[in-house]
Design a protein around this motif. Structure first.
Motif, short mmCIF file in Angstrom:
data_model
loop_
_atom_site.label_atom_id
_atom_site.label_comp_id
_atom_site.label_asym_id
_atom_site.label_seq_id
_atom_site.Cartn_x
_atom_site.Cartn_y
_atom_site.Cartn_z
N ALA A 22 0.83 -1.18 0.01
CA ALA A 22 0.09 -0.10 0.10
C ALA A 22 0.95 1.38 -0.01
O ALA A 22 2.25 1.15 0.62
CB ALA A 22 -1.03 -0.12 1.15
N GLU A 23 0.38 2.35 -0.82
CA GLU A 23 1.08 3.66 -0.52
C GLU A 23 1.57 3.96 0.75
O GLU A 23 2.57 4.64 0.98
CB GLU A 23 0.31 4.53 -1.41
N ASP A 24 0.62 3.61 1.78
CA ASP A 24 0.94 4.48 3.27
C ASP A 24 1.44 3.02 4.08
O ASP A 24 1.42 2.96 5.24
CB ASP A 24 -0.26 5.02 3.53
N ILE A 25 2.08 1.98 3.42
CA ILE A 25 2.55 0.93 4.38
C ILE A 25 3.28 1.44 5.51
O ILE A 25 4.15 2.50 5.34
CB ILE A 25 3.43 -0.11 3.29
N GLU A 26 3.22 0.62 6.54
CA GLU A 26 4.01 0.96 7.83
C GLU A 26 4.80 -0.33 8.28
O GLU A 26 4.10 -1.28 8.20
CB GLU A 26 3.01 1.48 8.91
N THR A 74 10.80 2.77 12.55
CA THR A 74 9.22 2.79 11.86
C THR A 74 9.61 3.45 10.42
O THR A 74 10.11 4.27 10.36
CB THR A 74 8.14 3.62 12.47
N ARG A 131 7.82 4.22 6.82
CA ARG A 131 6.37 4.62 6.25
C ARG A 131 6.59 4.74 4.73
O ARG A 131 7.23 5.32 4.19
CB ARG A 131 5.86 5.59 6.91
N GLY A 132 5.36 4.30 4.25
CA GLY A 132 5.22 4.67 2.48
C GLY A 132 6.28 3.86 1.66
O GLY A 132 7.20 3.16 2.15
N HIS A 133 6.02 4.07 0.56
CA HIS A 133 7.03 3.41 -0.53
C HIS A 133 8.16 3.81 -0.32
O HIS A 133 9.41 3.09 -0.51
CB HIS A 133 6.45 3.69 -2.17
N LYS A 166 -3.20 -5.62 -0.92
CA LYS A 166 -1.80 -4.92 -0.51
C LYS A 166 -1.68 -5.07 0.74
O LYS A 166 -2.25 -5.10 2.06
CB LYS A 166 -2.13 -3.51 -0.87
N THR A 169 -0.38 -3.58 4.19
CA THR A 169 -0.41 -2.30 4.62
C THR A 169 0.31 -2.30 5.81
O THR A 169 0.77 -0.96 6.09
CB THR A 169 -2.02 -2.02 5.07
N ASN A 170 0.50 -3.20 6.76
CA ASN A 170 1.30 -2.90 7.98
C ASN A 170 2.20 -4.34 8.26
O ASN A 170 1.73 -5.41 7.92
CB ASN A 170 0.44 -2.93 9.34
#
Length: 138
Positions: A30-34, A47, A49-51, A113, A115-116
């Protein structure tokens, strides 16, 4: 998506990561992956974040750590959560010190996708392998 489809997404994500297929990896994230990697005193902790964060942590991993996976991970899933359970061995390049890491990745998949990702790892083994001696050498 079904539980089996979510497991397949995670398997595809791991295959893309292991094969260095950055385009496929980003397509599965996901674009906002964490991605949370616990610990202190070792290069990948934090942490991400994001691509851009995903690309950065994987680049850092390739530069800082040599890792192998002696056996394929086990996957346990329920709904949108997939646990990948495995063992990694390797060394921290800066210190040339080896490590063995029993790990679990808690991965959430939504709409096909990732996402986390929350890693549960042997942070002490990785921190020990990252330690320099008093002179700054391994």
């Amino acid at each position: 998506m079904s539980t089996q489809e979510n497991v397949q997404t995670v398997k595809d994500f791991f295959a893309a990561m292991g094969g260095g297929d950055k385009q496929r990896l980003l397509a599965l994230a996901a674009e906002d992956i964490e991605w949370i990697i616990p610990g202190e005193d070792w290069p990948l902790a934090g942490t991400h974040r994001g691509h851009a964060g995903l690309a950065d942590v994987l680049q850092k991993a390739s530069e800082e750590v040599e890792t192998s996976f002696p056996e394929p991970p086990e996957f346990v899933a329920q709904g949108d959560r997939v646990l990948a359970i495995g063992i990694a061995t390797g060394k921290i390049k800066a210190t040339n010190k080896p490590f063995k890491d029993d790990w679990v990745f808690d991965i959430t998949v939504r709409d096909g996708k990732v996402t986390n990702i929350r890693e549960y790892i042997d942070t002490q083994a990785l921190a020990r392998a990252s330690e320099m001696d008093a002179s700054g050498l391994a």
